[in-house]
Write an enzyme that holds these catalytic residues in place. Structure first.
Site, short mmCIF file in Angstrom:
data_model
loop_
_atom_site.label_atom_id
_atom_site.label_comp_id
_atom_site.label_asym_id
_atom_site.label_seq_id
_atom_site.Cartn_x
_atom_site.Cartn_y
_atom_site.Cartn_z
N LYS A 258 -3.02 5.41 -3.66
CA LYS A 258 -3.89 6.63 -3.54
C LYS A 258 -3.72 8.45 -4.72
CE LYS A 258 -3.72 4.16 1.29
NZ LYS A 258 -2.39 4.07 1.34
N ASP B 149 0.41 -1.29 0.34
CA ASP B 149 0.14 0.24 -0.02
C ASP B 149 0.79 1.21 -0.20
OD1 ASP B 149 -2.55 1.13 0.60
OD2 ASP B 149 -1.56 2.14 1.69
N TYR C 33 2.88 10.25 -0.65
CA TYR C 33 3.74 9.35 0.08
C TYR C 33 5.26 9.97 -0.25
CZ TYR C 33 0.30 6.52 2.40
OH TYR C 33 -0.68 6.15 3.53
N HIS D 77 -7.96 9.79 -1.55
CA HIS D 77 -7.18 9.07 -0.08
C HIS D 77 -7.70 10.30 0.90
CE1 HIS D 77 -2.82 9.36 1.21
NE2 HIS D 77 -3.56 9.14 2.01
#
Ligand code: A2P
Length: 292
Positions: A78, A48, A53, A111
């Site tokens: 996401k 994931d 990120y 997200h």
């Protein structure tokens, strides 16, 4: 779930390995690439990540270098708050595919919902983003589409116009912050619930209730948290940068939490909550920009 290779099945029949490996707060570069490679070597087949990120390229490199076939790994990423609206959503998915170096995603999630606090037009914004998700799904670029951090009002607003219903809702879930009403409503709406920060970002691991239960089963506090998600029918996304801990986190299939354990864990006071709530998160982090 009886063993690590068992899967949850989404409403469209897609199978999701029952314990995922999370990469939130893992920095882009060698450290994360090596951690993800170690996770795959241990046996994780569900990774994931998220565009926010900033580590999709490292995750993609790890998958390529692992030698495990792309189709054997379930990849989630996401869509970020700055990518809202139909056009930007489609472009964002393309950018994530490119960063990961793959030609399809297994799961793509919104997200964070646009919310009334920051955007009066929040319903229209989420609708427009979702149209992008539906197009990507119909084009075969994504095997499953879903949400993250959506509460009942956001789910209801989205489902009013959604042609394809979301298949997943990924939320913060751990002993000490269960959001049971969101869990129940998501399940009732046909979604698999995934748990981000199933260990309460590590903070729950020193909790006396969790440790007492762990001791009674001869297991660790991390095992109790992971099992707590699974026994609630929730897909935990565990995170560790440490190969021995990531391997140990897989060993949750030789014990069962009792009804009494579950009751104790359900009623813990708030512990390890990150403070990230859709209607009450830092404005600069979640306000985003709007298209359409
Ligand atoms: P580390 O990467 O050093 O192992 P969450 O998944 O709730 O966000 O929690 C992640 C945190 O929990 C990380 O800081 C991770 O640290 C730590 N962690 C993960 N697995 C274990 C474990 N088995 N024992 C102790 N800490 C763990």
């Amino acid at each position: 779930m009886k063993k690590f290779t068992d899967t949850f099945v989404l409403s469209n029949g897609v199978e999701v390995p029952c314990i995922g490996y999370g990469t939130w707060q893992s920095p882009d570069g060698e450290e994360t690439k090596n951690a993800v490679k170690s996770a795959i070597e241990c046996g994780y087949r569900h990774i994931d990540t998220a565009s926010a990120y900033g580590n999709e390229a490292s995750v993609g490199d790890a998958i390529k270098e692992s030698g495990v076939a792309r189709e054997e790994i379930f990849i989630t990423t996401k869509h970020w708050v700055t990518e809202r609206g139909y056009e930007k959503t489609v472009a964002a998915a393309e950018a994530s595919l490119k960063a990961l170096g793959v030609d399809y995603l297994d799961l793509y999630l919104i997200h964070w919902p646009a919310v009334a606090k920051f955007s009066p037009e929040w319903k229209e914004i989420n609708a427009s983003t979702w149209r992008g998700f539906e197009k990507l799904y119909k084009d075969g670029k994504i095997r499953a589409i879903g949400l993250s951090n959506f509460h009942q009002l956001h789910i209801d607003a989205l489902n009013e116009f959604a042609e394809i219903k979301p298949m997943v809702n990924q939320i913060e879930f751990h002993p000490g912050f269960t959001q049971m009403e969101v869990v129940e409503y998501s399940k009732k709406s046909g979604m698999l619930v995934q748990a981000w920060s199933p260990l309460g970002s590590g903070a729950v691991l020193s909790d006396p209730t969790v440790n007492e239960i762990a001791q009674a089963h001869g297991k660790s506090a991390a095992h109790v948290c992971i099992k707590y998600a699974l026994q609630n029918g929730i897909n935990p996304l565990t995170k560790s940068m440490n190969p021995s801990r990531m391997a140990d986190n897989m060993n949750v299939f030789d014990f069962e939490l009792t009804a009494d354990d579950l009751k104790k864990l359900d009623s813990m006071p708030i512990t390890g909550y990150t403070g990230w709530h859709p209607e009450d998160a830092p404005a600069d982090a979640l306000a985003g920009t709007v298209e359409e």
